[in-house]
Design a protein around this motif. Structure first.
Motif, PDB file in Angstrom:
ATOM      1  N   GLN A 122       0.816  -1.205   0.000  1.00 36.09           N
ATOM      2  CA  GLN A 122       0.000   0.000   0.000  1.00 36.09           C
ATOM      3  C   GLN A 122       0.856   1.264   0.000  1.00 36.09           C
ATOM      4  N   ILE A 123       0.348   2.287  -0.661  1.00 36.17           N
ATOM      5  CA  ILE A 123       0.947   3.615  -0.628  1.00 36.17           C
ATOM      6  C   ILE A 123      -0.143   4.594  -0.214  1.00 36.17           C
ATOM      7  N   ALA A 124       0.144   5.416   0.787  1.00 33.56           N
ATOM      8  CA  ALA A 124      -0.833   6.377   1.276  1.00 33.56           C
ATOM      9  C   ALA A 124      -0.757   7.664   0.461  1.00 33.56           C
ATOM     10  N   ILE A 125      -1.907   8.231   0.176  1.00 35.27           N
ATOM     11  CA  ILE A 125      -1.999   9.555  -0.441  1.00 35.27           C
ATOM     12  C   ILE A 125      -2.926  10.400   0.425  1.00 35.27           C
ATOM     13  N   PRO A 131      -8.662  21.073  -1.626  1.00 32.65           N
ATOM     14  CA  PRO A 131      -7.557  21.211  -2.583  1.00 32.65           C
ATOM     15  C   PRO A 131      -7.949  22.071  -3.778  1.00 32.65           C
ATOM     16  N   THR A 132      -6.944  22.629  -4.415  1.00 30.90           N
ATOM     17  CA  THR A 132      -7.181  23.346  -5.661  1.00 30.90           C
ATOM     18  C   THR A 132      -7.568  22.350  -6.748  1.00 30.90           C
ATOM     19  N   ALA A 133      -8.113  22.857  -7.849  1.00 30.84           N
ATOM     20  CA  ALA A 133      -8.504  21.988  -8.962  1.00 30.84           C
ATOM     21  C   ALA A 133      -7.299  21.227  -9.495  1.00 30.84           C
ATOM     22  N   HIS A 134      -6.148  21.901  -9.550  1.00 29.73           N
ATOM     23  CA  HIS A 134      -4.931  21.240 -10.036  1.00 29.73           C
ATOM     24  C   HIS A 134      -4.527  20.093  -9.109  1.00 29.73           C
ATOM     25  N   ALA A 135      -4.609  20.312  -7.791  1.00 25.75           N
ATOM     26  CA  ALA A 135      -4.245  19.265  -6.833  1.00 25.75           C
ATOM     27  C   ALA A 135      -5.208  18.091  -6.911  1.00 25.75           C
ATOM     28  N   GLN A 136      -6.481  18.367  -7.149  1.00 28.97           N
ATOM     29  CA  GLN A 136      -7.455  17.283  -7.298  1.00 28.97           C
ATOM     30  C   GLN A 136      -7.104  16.397  -8.487  1.00 28.97           C
ATOM     31  N   LYS A 137      -6.762  17.015  -9.599  1.00 28.28           N
ATOM     32  CA  LYS A 137      -6.396  16.244 -10.796  1.00 28.28           C
ATOM     33  C   LYS A 137      -5.101  15.475 -10.568  1.00 28.28           C
ATOM     34  N   THR A 138      -4.122  16.141  -9.957  1.00 29.03           N
ATOM     35  CA  THR A 138      -2.842  15.479  -9.689  1.00 29.03           C
ATOM     36  C   THR A 138      -3.031  14.268  -8.790  1.00 29.03           C
ATOM     37  N   THR A 139      -3.831  14.421  -7.748  1.00 24.95           N
ATOM     38  CA  THR A 139      -4.091  13.317  -6.817  1.00 24.95           C
ATOM     39  C   THR A 139      -4.757  12.147  -7.524  1.00 24.95           C
ATOM     40  N   PHE A 140      -5.796  12.445  -8.297  1.00 23.37           N
ATOM     41  CA  PHE A 140      -6.532  11.404  -9.021  1.00 23.37           C
ATOM     42  C   PHE A 140      -5.604  10.657  -9.977  1.00 23.37           C
ATOM     43  N   ASP A 141      -4.838  11.400 -10.766  1.00 18.69           N
ATOM     44  CA  ASP A 141      -3.950  10.782 -11.753  1.00 18.69           C
ATOM     45  C   ASP A 141      -2.876   9.941 -11.085  1.00 18.69           C
ATOM     46  N   MET A 142      -2.320  10.444  -9.966  1.00 16.17           N
ATOM     47  CA  MET A 142      -1.258   9.713  -9.287  1.00 16.17           C
ATOM     48  C   MET A 142      -1.788   8.416  -8.694  1.00 16.17           C
ATOM     49  N   THR A 152      -1.891  -0.721  -3.797  1.00 14.11           N
ATOM     50  CA  THR A 152      -3.182  -0.362  -3.224  1.00 14.11           C
ATOM     51  C   THR A 152      -3.050   1.015  -2.581  1.00 14.11           C
ATOM     52  N   ILE A 153      -4.019   1.892  -2.872  1.00  8.89           N
ATOM     53  CA  ILE A 153      -3.961   3.266  -2.389  1.00  8.89           C
ATOM     54  C   ILE A 153      -4.740   3.373  -1.081  1.00  8.89           C
ATOM     55  N   THR A 154      -4.072   3.890  -0.056  1.00 11.48           N
ATOM     56  CA  THR A 154      -4.664   4.011   1.271  1.00 11.48           C
ATOM     57  C   THR A 154      -4.841   5.481   1.630  1.00 11.48           C
ATOM     58  N   SER A 155      -6.001   5.823   2.171  1.00 10.69           N
ATOM     59  CA  SER A 155      -6.245   7.198   2.595  1.00 10.69           C
ATOM     60  C   SER A 155      -7.328   7.206   3.675  1.00 10.69           C
ATOM     61  N   GLY A 156      -7.720   8.431   4.083  1.00 14.51           N
ATOM     62  CA  GLY A 156      -8.559   8.564   5.262  1.00 14.51           C
ATOM     63  C   GLY A 156     -10.017   8.875   5.027  1.00 14.51           C
ATOM     64  N   LEU A 157     -10.511   8.733   3.784  1.00 12.49           N
ATOM     65  CA  LEU A 157     -11.929   8.877   3.470  1.00 12.49           C
ATOM     66  C   LEU A 157     -12.471  10.283   3.721  1.00 12.49           C
ATOM     67  N   MET A 159     -12.907  14.527   2.880  1.00 12.24           N
ATOM     68  CA  MET A 159     -13.173  15.319   1.683  1.00 12.24           C
ATOM     69  C   MET A 159     -11.851  15.732   1.044  1.00 12.24           C
ATOM     70  N   GLY A 160     -11.932  16.167  -0.202  1.00  5.33           N
ATOM     71  CA  GLY A 160     -10.765  16.710  -0.873  1.00  5.33           C
ATOM     72  C   GLY A 160      -9.811  15.664  -1.400  1.00  5.33           C
ATOM     73  N   VAL A 161      -8.545  15.746  -1.003  1.00  2.00           N
ATOM     74  CA  VAL A 161      -7.490  14.875  -1.528  1.00  2.00           C
ATOM     75  C   VAL A 161      -7.786  13.411  -1.244  1.00  2.00           C
ATOM     76  N   ASP A 162      -8.240  13.087  -0.026  1.00  2.00           N
ATOM     77  CA  ASP A 162      -8.524  11.688   0.311  1.00  2.00           C
ATOM     78  C   ASP A 162      -9.528  11.084  -0.669  1.00  2.00           C
ATOM     79  N   LYS A 163     -10.616  11.804  -0.900  1.00  3.97           N
ATOM     80  CA  LYS A 163     -11.651  11.297  -1.797  1.00  3.97           C
ATOM     81  C   LYS A 163     -11.107  11.109  -3.204  1.00  3.97           C
ATOM     82  N   ARG A 164     -10.324  12.073  -3.712  1.00  2.00           N
ATOM     83  CA  ARG A 164      -9.767  11.961  -5.063  1.00  2.00           C
ATOM     84  C   ARG A 164      -8.784  10.801  -5.154  1.00  2.00           C
ATOM     85  N   ALA A 165      -8.072  10.524  -4.079  1.00  3.50           N
ATOM     86  CA  ALA A 165      -7.147   9.383  -4.069  1.00  3.50           C
ATOM     87  C   ALA A 165      -7.912   8.073  -4.187  1.00  3.50           C
TER      88      ALA A 165
END
Length: 421
Positions: A122-125, A131-142, A152-157, A159-165
């Protein structure tokens, strides 16, 4: 859902009883276990014995009401029977081994979905809730890229970056890579928070991901429950990526815990006047690895996995009995030199390796001295320990040949496993 048996054992009921009566307090739980040596003995102990240990008065009050404790255990058991959620105890084989290495592992985990995700690399994001629109896209793509690479992508559920991850990890066309995400809750397993994330929770479970919580069912969100959630996000993962975060972001707690656990922290830079990224810039200044492409994360994590495997081989040799024909100290020294050499080689050739992986050059002939190792590899992948057994080579020799094959572009490393291109 592979939950424990609907009939909990006496030991499991005692663990649940303690966990309920101390209200999921890790310090109180471990204090009781240390004092009495066993969960059943701790639960059967008198209130005065608990009081002498300095247990909080609210825990003592619950301990004075065993009927209420048993009623709550029965409710949990009924939920297990009906499949509302599952439960894994720390002494069971499907409990994530990586959590056993953190300072304060929870004695149990409630879960929904596919618990086998907890055993995967697992890798956490993590990052900002706004987040800004750019950060949302970057997170999703990564997240999408890393999930496609087998992580496997792990995060904290949140809003924002966690959800996009989470959504990036779920956005896989190939069914082999679908559902590669783990969500760690800061509430009870049956409390969806934020409320409007019901659809995200359902999507994770339906597509083969997993949601976990160490907290008791019905536990509401509280400012103290989210930092403890962050330690599990860090503990489950090989590394943590912060895509965008303010200087006060809780993501920096996850980053700090990752670093304290001896793992690598990655941060994505932004414009110097972007206040939403001050946390990332602070992390980079404090020693986090600056990245601008997920392939850089893969290379560094794979390098660490190979390094860790060599270190374990060296420690095993150092602790083994001295053979009449082999001096383990000599082999340990060879392994140590190989670790330093190979770690440096991976760093020096990271761009070349990435180019080779992308080029998919399968037509290159394999030199004769590398054929034996190459023939042991397939397109599913073999880890280093398995290759040592299969080839009969010592670790330094094997690592050297694998490095040559990587530089030739005929194999690559993915999730700590060596695969043919």
């Amino acid at each position: 859902m592979t939950a424990v048996s609907s009939l909990l054992t006496d030991d499991q009921r005692a663990i649940l009883a303690l966990w309920y009566e101390v209200n999921a307090s890790l310090s109180a739980y471990h204090k009781l276990l240390t004092a009495f040596g066993h969960a059943q003995l701790a639960w059967q102990a008198k209130v005065d014995a608990w009081r002498q240990l300095g247990i909080h008065h609210t825990h003592l009050k619950r301990h004075e009401q065993p009927e209420q404790t048993l009623a709550n255990i029965d409710k949990i058991q009924q939920a297990l029977v009906t499949g509302r959620y599952g439960l894994i105890f720390a002494d069971q084989p499907d409990y994530p081994a990586q959590l056993l290495h953190i300072y304060d592992p929870p004695p149990l985990l409630f879960y929904r979905g596919n618990s086998t995700r907890l055993q995967q690399a697992q890798i956490a994001i993590v990052g900002s809730r706004k987040p800004t629109a750019h950060a949302q896209k970057t997170t999703f793509d990564m997240a999408q890229y890393l999930a496609q690479a087998g992580y496997t992508i792990t995060s904290g559920l949140a809003m924002g970056v966690d959800k996009r991850a989470h959504l990036g990890a779920l956005a896989q066309v190939d069914s082999e890579y679908q559902g590669r995400t783990v969500g760690v809750m800061g509430t009870g397993i049956d409390v969806n928070y934020p409320n409007h994330h019901d659809q995200l929770f359902a999507q994770i479970v339906e597509q083969g991901g997993c949601i976990i919580s160490e907290l008791l069912p019905h536990t509401p969100p509280h400012k103290h429950t989210f930092p403890r959630r962050n330690r599990l996000v860090a503990g489950l993962s090989l590394a943590t990526i912060v895509t965008e975060a303010t200087i006060q972001s809780g993501s920096l707690i996850t980053a700090r815990l990752t670093s304290e656990q001896g793992k690598q922290v990655f941060a994505i830079p932004s414009h110097i006047d972007n206040s939403n990224a001050e946390g990332c810039h602070h992390l980079i200044r404090e020693g986090a690895t600056l990245i601008y492409h997920p392939q850089q994360v893969i290379e560094d994590v794979n390098s660490q996995l190979a390094y860790g495997s060599l270190v374990r081989q060296a420690e095993s040799l150092a602790n083994s009995p001295v053979s009449s024909t082999t001096d383990p100290r000599s082999e340990v020294q060879q392994l140590s030199h190989a670790v330093d050499r190979d770690k440096a080689t991976v760093s020096d050739n990271s761009q070349l390796l990435a180019s080779n992986i992308k080029s998919q050059r399968s037509a290159i002939s394999v030199p004769a001295h590398l054929t034996a190792v190459y023939e042991q590899l397939d397109w599913h992948g073999q880890d280093l320990d398995a290759l040592i057994i299969a080839t009969g080579l010592i670790a330094p020799q094997l690592i050297g040949q694998l490095m040559e094959l990587e530089l030739l572009g005929v194999i690559h490393v993915q999730g700590g496993r060596y695969l043919r291109v």
